[in-house]
Structure formats: structure tokens, C-alpha cells
Design a protein around this motif. Structure first.
Motif, PDB file in Angstrom:
ATOM      1  N   UNK A  52      53.027 -23.811 -30.439  1.00  0.00           N
ATOM      2  CA  UNK A  52      53.250 -22.452 -30.936  1.00  0.00           C
ATOM      3  C   UNK A  52      53.755 -22.454 -32.375  1.00  0.00           C
ATOM      4  N   UNK A  53      54.245 -23.599 -32.842  1.00  0.00           N
ATOM      5  CA  UNK A  53      54.705 -23.731 -34.228  1.00  0.00           C
ATOM      6  C   UNK A  53      53.579 -24.103 -35.188  1.00  0.00           C
ATOM      7  N   UNK A  54      52.385 -24.376 -34.655  1.00  0.00           N
ATOM      8  CA  UNK A  54      51.247 -24.760 -35.488  1.00  0.00           C
ATOM      9  C   UNK A  54      50.159 -23.692 -35.563  1.00  0.00           C
ATOM     10  N   UNK A  55      50.039 -22.869 -34.522  1.00  0.00           N
ATOM     11  CA  UNK A  55      48.887 -21.971 -34.441  1.00  0.00           C
ATOM     12  C   UNK A  55      49.297 -20.505 -34.403  1.00  0.00           C
ATOM     13  N   UNK A 113      44.145 -23.306 -27.299  1.00  0.00           N
ATOM     14  CA  UNK A 113      44.800 -24.617 -27.481  1.00  0.00           C
ATOM     15  C   UNK A 113      45.644 -24.991 -26.265  1.00  0.00           C
ATOM     16  N   UNK A 114      46.436 -24.041 -25.770  1.00  0.00           N
ATOM     17  CA  UNK A 114      47.261 -24.363 -24.605  1.00  0.00           C
ATOM     18  C   UNK A 114      46.378 -24.515 -23.375  1.00  0.00           C
ATOM     19  N   UNK A 115      45.238 -23.808 -23.344  1.00  0.00           N
ATOM     20  CA  UNK A 115      44.308 -23.947 -22.216  1.00  0.00           C
ATOM     21  C   UNK A 115      43.691 -25.336 -22.198  1.00  0.00           C
ATOM     22  N   UNK A 116      43.269 -25.813 -23.369  1.00  0.00           N
ATOM     23  CA  UNK A 116      42.696 -27.164 -23.455  1.00  0.00           C
ATOM     24  C   UNK A 116      43.752 -28.199 -23.084  1.00  0.00           C
ATOM     25  N   UNK A 117      44.961 -28.003 -23.619  1.00  0.00           N
ATOM     26  CA  UNK A 117      46.055 -28.928 -23.293  1.00  0.00           C
ATOM     27  C   UNK A 117      46.337 -28.927 -21.800  1.00  0.00           C
ATOM     28  N   UNK A 118      46.481 -27.735 -21.223  1.00  0.00           N
ATOM     29  CA  UNK A 118      46.819 -27.650 -19.805  1.00  0.00           C
ATOM     30  C   UNK A 118      45.656 -28.073 -18.910  1.00  0.00           C
ATOM     31  N   UNK A 164      54.654 -17.239 -25.037  1.00  0.00           N
ATOM     32  CA  UNK A 164      54.837 -17.759 -26.395  1.00  0.00           C
ATOM     33  C   UNK A 164      54.428 -16.726 -27.438  1.00  0.00           C
ATOM     34  N   UNK A 165      53.401 -15.945 -27.160  1.00  0.00           N
ATOM     35  CA  UNK A 165      52.932 -14.924 -28.099  1.00  0.00           C
ATOM     36  C   UNK A 165      53.950 -13.813 -28.329  1.00  0.00           C
ATOM     37  N   UNK A 166      54.849 -13.609 -27.392  1.00  0.00           N
ATOM     38  CA  UNK A 166      55.734 -12.445 -27.449  1.00  0.00           C
ATOM     39  C   UNK A 166      57.192 -12.783 -27.708  1.00  0.00           C
TER      40      UNK A 166
END
Length: 460
Positions: free
Chosen positions: A117-120, A128-133, A346-348
Motif C-alpha cells: 500500500x506504500x508503493x501503489x 497487486x494484493x490479489x496476485x500476491x494473495x 487499505x484503500x480507506x
């Protein structure tokens, strides 16, 4: 390329290491260690106790240290514990290793969720979190294949097949952890591979997305207090608990569930592979679409009913093929919901320190539910497990109710901000309400209020 691929591989190892006990169980682990069903469930439970306790402290340490150092150290620790798990001789030894494994793994998922969340930008974070998870789903598929292959080593070196599963997977994690010190990059404001011009660009594009703290922020007590006292944190915890318990129940017991409907150990492990592949595809598709359309809550409200239908079928069906189909529905509802919920939270939350603590609290509460998931599939309820499926269905329902609640409250708050009800008094400008605070500039209001600033809009 510098963040997602390697971190996804590491999470594959992380999830593989925590859930491979479900695969190992099929190769006489309980008999060799003289475990009763209750003792086996206690070993599963203890992992989640330590796993939950150390998540918030770990994210606080991550904020103070570099990710390359802290995440690599965690990996080395749990890799060693995983390897030693293959050398245990009794119930007590297995319990000790499961506690230590949970302690070291605790900081990885919430840490990486915060780190990404500090990069995107918020509109880029979901995929990104979907690919990671989705590495968790790949680990499920890969774990079944790997366990089936390693089972052929039964008896080599005097070790049974289940011990080799732990030893070999643990050694791979140790090597990956040592390599990570040079591969994982740090936060944008101190990443050494960026030039100053690139660093400025990365930070400015994040700040243009209302991530005002992207340039760096010292951890202060007030940020921890904000996380602990904010209503969003507790609704998010309620939702994440509702999706995380089904996730762990699914991952830990899927091989056993399939085995109990008349398959032997190796075919049961192999039949988990297409289930996880399907879940991986669904997770990535949902992450992409949520980013594309700028909405996250609505996708949870679509996925969770799919999971519910799957478990309703599992509860009602006594047909092997229909139950196996229901497992696909459950996977396609649960796995995308977990990744989407993390992205939504993370978005909120604005303020890098506040977001670090909030994510850790939410994920920690979700993982506490692993204590429940470890104890709901009882051996005396095979092969249809009515208690386990019923409780998972209850948790999915809770997650749905929580998602509806959060979506409604965030939408109502955005409307209030659109009407100007949350406007601050800014020096030299007209308008605003003193109850919302008085600030010398808009920049000061952004820094001080984070996502409470009147110009911030929540992602629905």
C-alpha cells in the motif's frame, strides 16, 4: 517486477508451510506421533494463537526497520521451525514447533499488505494484493502435488513421508529467506534502487492519490490510538474474521474432506489442485475488475453469496460429485473475498503508520478465527462434516452483513463530505466549521486528519 513476483513466491511458501500439515496428516503422521484427533486439532489451534498475537507488534517493528531486513528475518525463522517440525517425535514437540512457526509467520501477510500500500495508488492496489494473495491458492494446488511427490521418499533416511514434507519445504523457505535480504526492496522514500528523480515521481503520484504520508512518516502513539479508536477498524475486523475463518478451514481440511468421500490420500491431494487453480483465477479477475471500476465492496457482496451457496450444497448433499462441485463454489467465493477485503481496508485508511496498525489489527483478528477453524471439522463427523460446514456458512453470512454495513456507512460519509458538512476552517479561506478543526493550510489539514480530511473520499 521488483515487488510483486518475489513477494508472491514468498507467500506461496508461507501458506504452504502453515497448511502442509493437512497434507502430511494423510501419510500417517497422527499414527506415528501417537496423536488423538483432539491433539491434532490442538496443534492446528496453537499456531493461530501465536500467529495472531504477534501481528500488530510485527507491523510496528516493520515500520521502524527496513522491509528487506525484517521480512527476511521472519522467513529464516519460520523456515527453520518448519524444518524442525519434520524431526519431532511426539505431541509436545509438534506443539512447540507449531507455536514458533506461527510466531515467525505472523508478520508476513499484514506486513506485505501494508508494504504494498506504500508503493501503489489505491486504484492499482487491488490487482497487486490479489496476485500476491493468489499465491495462497497456488500453494494449495502446489502443496497437493508436492505432497504426492514427496510421499515417494517414505522410509528414506529412516524418515516417514510426512516428515519429509516438512523438512524439504522448510529447507526451501530457509534458502528463500536468505536470498530475500538482497531481493526485497524497501519503502519508496528509502529504496536504494530508485534515483532521486524516480523517488520524487513515485512519492508525488501517491500524494496525488490522497496518500499524503507517502514521503515518509514517523511512527507516533497518536496513530496507534487512531487505529484502535476508529469505527472502521472494528467493522473491518468483523468482515475479515468472517472470511478468514472459512479460508483456513478450507485450506486445512480440503484434502481430508475429499479423502473422506471415498478417495485415498494421494488422489485426494491431487484433486485439490484444480480447485485451487480455479480460485487463483477468480481472485485475480476480481482484483482486476475492482481496480478497473473503482469499487470493492460490491465485489465482496457478489463473491460471498457464491461461497454461501457452496456451503449450503455441502451441508445438504450426500452425492460425491455434487459435493466436489460445491467445493469449487466455496473456493471461488472465499479466496477473492479475502484479497478484496484487504484491498478495501487499505484503500480507506490514510496515514502510513495508521494503516500499518489497522491492517495488522484486522488481519490479527481474522487469524484468531483460525482457532475456530482448526476445531470444527471433527473426525467423528466424517465424511460430511455438518458442524464444520454449518459454522463456515455462519461466518460467511457475518462477512456479508459486515460488508453491507461498511459500504453503507462509507457511502453516507462521502455524501456528507460532498455536502460540505466535514469542511475544516482553513486560514485565509471562507467557509468551514470550527467543530471540524482549524488549520493554517490545506496541506496541514491533510497531514493532521488523514482520511478524516474533508477532501478525502472513501472507496466504496
Amino acid at each position: 517486477m521488483r515487488t510483486i513476483p518475489w513477494l508472491s513466491f514468498l507467500y506461496l511458501l508461507c501458506f504452504l508451510d502453515r497448511t502442509s500439515i493437512g497434507n502430511a496428516k494423510l501419510y500417517d503422521m497422527e499414527a506415528d506421533l501417537h496423536l488423538t484427533d483432539t491433539q491434532y486439532l490442538l496443534c492446528l489451534t496453537l499456531f493461530f494463537v501465536s500467529y495472531s498475537l504477534f501481528e500488530v507488534p510485527s507491523n510496528i517493528i516493520l515500520k521502524r526497520l527496513r522491509p528487506s531486513i525484517w521480512l527476511s528475518a521472519l522467513m529464516l525463522g519460520w523456515g527453520i521451525m518448519m524444518t524442525l517440525q519434520g524431526l519431532v517425535q511426539n505431541f509436545r514437540g509438534l506443539m512447540a514447533m507449531r507455536w514458533l512457526l506461527g510466531m515467525f509467520e505472523a508478520g508476513f501477510f499484514p506486513g506485505v499488505s501494508y508494504y504494498l500500500s506504500c508503493w501503489y495508488k489505491r486504484s492499482e492496489y487491488g490487482i497487486r494484493i490479489a496476485i500476491f494473495f493468489s499465491a495462497a491458492t497456488v500453494s494449495g494446488a502446489f502443496g497437493g502435488l508436492l505432497a504426492a511427490a514427496i510421499s515417494n521418499m517414505d522410509g528414506i533416511g529412516g524418515k516417514p513421508a510426512w516428515a519429509w514434507i516438512f523438512i524439504l519445504e522448510g529447507l526451501v523457505t530457509v534458502v528463500a529467506g536468505a536470498m530475500s535480504l538482497w531481493i526485497i526492496v524497501d519503502f519508496p522514500f528509502d529504496a536504494t534502487f530508485l534515483t532521486e528523480a524516480e523517488r520524487t515521481m513515485v512519492i508525488r503520484r501517491l500524494q496525488s492519490d490522497d496518500q499524503f504520508s507517502a514521503a515518509g512518516e514517523r511512527l507516533k502513539y497518536k496513530y496507534v490510538k487512531e487505529s484502535v479508536t476508529e469505527w472502521k477498524t472494528y467493522i473491518a475486523m468483523f468482515i475479515f474474521g468472517g472470511v478468514d475463518m472459512p479460508l483456513y478451514a478450507f485450506a486445512l481440511f480440503l484434502p481430508s474432506i475429499i479423502k473422506e468421500v471415498r478417495y485415498s490420500a494421494t488422489p485426494a491431494n491431487l484433486l485439490t489442485v484444480p480447485v485451487y487453480v480455479t480460485a487463483c483465477i477468480c481472485t485475480c479477475v476480481v482484483g482486476f475488475l475492482a481496480d478497473r471500476y473503482g469499487h470493492r465492496g460490491i465485489f465482496s457482496l457478489i463473491c460471498l453469496p457464491i461461497a454461501a451457496v457452496g456451503y449450503i450444497i455441502l451441508l445438504a448433499s450426500r452425492n460425491v460429485k455434487l459435493s466436489y462441485f460445491a467445493v469449487y463454489l466455496a473456493a471461488c467465493g472465499i479466496y477473492p473475498s479475502v484479497a478484496n477485503t484487504v484491498a478495501w481496508i487499505a484503500n480507506n485508511v490514510e496515514g502510513s503508520s495508521k494503516r500499518s496498525v489497522t491492517l495488522a489489527m484486522v488481519v490479527s483478528w481474522g487469524n484468531i478465527q483460525g482457532v475456530v477453524s482448526s476445531n470444527v471439522y471433527r473426525a467423528n463427523q466424517t465424511p460430511w462434516y455438518p458442524l464444520g460446514h454449518g459454522l463456515v456458512l455462519m461466518y460467511v453470512t457475518f462477512a456479508f452483513i459486515g460488508s453491507v454495513t461498511l459500504w453503507y456507512i462509507l457511502k453516507r460519509e462521502n455524501v456528507r463530505r460532498d455536502r460540505g458538512e466535514r469542511d475544516e476552517i482553513i486560514q485565509g479561506q471562507q467557509g468551514g466549521h470550527s467543530v471540524n478543526g482549524c488549520f493554517g493550510s490545506i496541506g496541514e489539514a491533510k497531514r493532521e486528519k488523514g482520511d478524516g480530511w474533508s477532501g478525502y473520499r472513501y472507496t466504496l
